[in-house]
Motif scaffolding. Sequence first.
Motif, short mmCIF file in Angstrom:
data_model
loop_
_atom_site.label_atom_id
_atom_site.label_comp_id
_atom_site.label_asym_id
_atom_site.label_seq_id
_atom_site.Cartn_x
_atom_site.Cartn_y
_atom_site.Cartn_z
N ASN A 303 -40.90 -44.18 36.31
CA ASN A 303 -41.32 -43.43 37.56
C ASN A 303 -40.21 -43.27 39.14
N PRO A 304 -40.62 -43.23 39.91
CA PRO A 304 -40.52 -44.01 41.49
C PRO A 304 -40.97 -44.65 41.81
N ALA A 305 -42.40 -44.46 41.88
CA ALA A 305 -43.29 -45.73 42.47
C ALA A 305 -43.34 -46.76 41.60
N GLY A 306 -42.87 -46.41 40.48
CA GLY A 306 -42.33 -47.58 39.58
C GLY A 306 -40.97 -48.62 39.07
N TRP A 307 -40.26 -47.52 40.35
CA TRP A 307 -39.12 -48.57 40.75
C TRP A 307 -39.13 -49.05 42.23
N LEU A 308 -39.79 -48.79 42.98
CA LEU A 308 -40.14 -49.59 44.03
C LEU A 308 -41.31 -51.29 43.26
N GLU A 309 -42.01 -50.81 42.45
CA GLU A 309 -42.80 -52.66 42.46
C GLU A 309 -41.72 -53.35 41.49
N ALA A 310 -40.81 -52.76 40.70
CA ALA A 310 -39.94 -52.92 40.03
C ALA A 310 -38.98 -54.33 40.94
N PHE A 311 -38.06 -53.57 42.41
CA PHE A 311 -37.51 -53.72 43.37
C PHE A 311 -38.29 -55.17 44.05
N ASP A 312 -39.49 -54.83 44.03
CA ASP A 312 -40.54 -55.66 45.10
C ASP A 312 -40.49 -56.76 43.62
N VAL A 313 -40.85 -57.08 42.61
CA VAL A 313 -40.68 -58.00 41.38
C VAL A 313 -39.51 -58.73 41.33
N SER A 314 -38.42 -57.91 41.82
CA SER A 314 -37.25 -58.88 41.48
C SER A 314 -36.60 -59.55 42.12
N ASP A 315 -35.86 -60.44 42.43
CA ASP A 315 -35.30 -61.62 42.66
C ASP A 315 -33.89 -61.59 43.17
N PRO A 316 -34.19 -61.66 44.73
CA PRO A 316 -32.65 -60.71 45.20
C PRO A 316 -31.31 -61.87 45.13
N SER A 317 -32.05 -62.94 44.50
CA SER A 317 -30.97 -63.56 44.62
C SER A 317 -29.90 -63.81 43.46
N LEU A 318 -30.03 -62.62 42.30
CA LEU A 318 -30.32 -62.60 41.32
C LEU A 318 -29.36 -61.09 41.27
N PRO A 319 -27.93 -61.19 40.12
CA PRO A 319 -27.64 -60.25 39.58
C PRO A 319 -28.60 -59.12 39.07
N ILE A 320 -28.30 -57.80 38.37
CA ILE A 320 -29.51 -57.22 38.23
C ILE A 320 -28.95 -56.08 37.32
N ILE A 321 -29.28 -55.66 36.41
CA ILE A 321 -28.51 -54.51 35.65
C ILE A 321 -29.48 -53.20 35.21
N LEU A 322 -29.38 -52.40 35.79
CA LEU A 322 -29.89 -51.28 35.90
C LEU A 322 -29.53 -50.23 34.60
N SER A 323 -30.70 -49.93 33.84
CA SER A 323 -30.20 -49.03 32.39
C SER A 323 -31.34 -47.66 32.62
N VAL A 324 -31.41 -46.68 32.62
CA VAL A 324 -31.38 -45.59 33.00
C VAL A 324 -31.09 -44.16 31.68
N ASN A 325 -32.55 -43.92 31.15
CA ASN A 325 -31.91 -43.32 29.41
C ASN A 325 -32.59 -41.91 29.72
N ALA A 326 -32.30 -40.63 28.74
CA ALA A 326 -33.23 -39.54 29.62
C ALA A 326 -33.60 -39.29 27.85
N GLN A 327 -34.17 -39.93 27.16
CA GLN A 327 -34.71 -39.04 25.64
C GLN A 327 -36.46 -38.34 26.01
N GLY A 328 -36.97 -37.80 25.37
CA GLY A 328 -38.21 -37.40 25.56
C GLY A 328 -39.55 -38.28 26.00
N PRO A 329 -39.80 -39.42 25.72
CA PRO A 329 -40.13 -40.36 26.39
C PRO A 329 -40.06 -40.09 27.38
N ASP A 330 -39.05 -40.96 28.11
CA ASP A 330 -38.10 -40.88 29.60
C ASP A 330 -38.30 -39.50 30.78
#
Length: 409
Positions: A303-330
């Motif tokens: 969820n949106p708050a979770g994305w901010l947390e993930a950005f905080d953990v992510s290393d800005p010097s590295l490439p990043i893959i973002l993957s978003v699905n839209a199935q039932g649990p998502d």
Amino acid sequence: MTQLPLRAQLASALGRTAATLSRVTGRGDGSVIGGRVGLVLEPDLLRQLARDRKLVLVSATNGKTTTTRLITSALTELGEVATNAFGANMPAGHVSALSAHKSAPYGVLEVDEKYLPEVLETTGAGVVCLMNLSRDQMDRAAEIWLLAQKWRRALSGKPTHVIANCDDPLVTWGASTAAKVTWVAGGQRWKEDSWSCPECGGPLDRKGADWACRECTFHRPEPHWVLDDDAVIDPRGHRWVLDLQLPGLANRSNGAMALAVGEAFGLHVQSALPRLREVTSVAGRYTTVERDGRAARLLLSKNPAGWLEAFDVSDPSLPIILSVNAQGPDGRDTSWLWDVDYRILRGRPVHVTGERRLDLALRLDVAEVPFQLYDSFAQAFDALPPGRLDVIANYTAFQQIRSEFGRAV
Ligand SMILES: [Zn+2]
């Protein structure tokens, strides 16, 4: 511990058999089906299994599973702990968890936010840990306000000791009817769902970490515990450097909550802290999967708050893959993508995949974040040069990547 009544013993045993069958036939870890079978045979099973145990219920929008794991690790210092480690956080999962550890004197149960009143009523848990409330997928602020109101009603008039994050105004409001509250200043990164006072609807004024309603008396309580950068200050003013293996601010906040819960059970920080440091990964989150010289660290974000947390953990010097699905649990509706500020990704190699890659692509384009689009995660992965990278994925996308690369727990 007192013996369970015969009917409950039978229900619990049959539930465990169903869980075993479910596991050996490859239908998951069996914690939900086993609990369901048990509850059909004995509707009062959860109450009976909870009796005579020291329980803590853990609830929030984000961080439930991780905090449950951290508290469990800490309480192991005191004795055997029953817990729903697989995130089956509704009553059937709680029945399974407690059935699997019949003689454990302690229980740490992750509880879905909506089920908290029911589970508290049934189990009579002595301690409740509440961390944050924010919109989850498309749930809007009005719905989480209703949720907090239900928490207030559920906690009112009970002897429960609540450990709550006072940096989240809605959690503070939800917890403040409890007879005893230990306030933890655990921080709040996502503020979009708490600009108005949950008590009267007036504007909330913020000054540093402090907040107060401009129109009524509702304000941030004085915290007993404070998360201060990489350390926690306990109620006696001692500063403890956390030094967790789990990355990021959100996990340091989870760690602070776990220490406060530990103390509610009589566990000193000195004993709890080494146990928190033993936790390296929770249900595959933050683990690194490797293939062909590439090492991808997996970050789950739902969820949106979770994305901010993930950005905080992510290393800005590295490439990043973002993957978003839209199935039932998502959740089918991914318009929440527009709630997240992606500009922090500017300047990084950004690779986009998942079922809703075109929606995400449009969102990134508007935020002026350059990216590359791929049909599958494997394609994106193979297109990257060898070395380290970060992956942020929502629920089913995360599970797909884990199963493709082998389950790592
Ligand atoms: Zn107010």
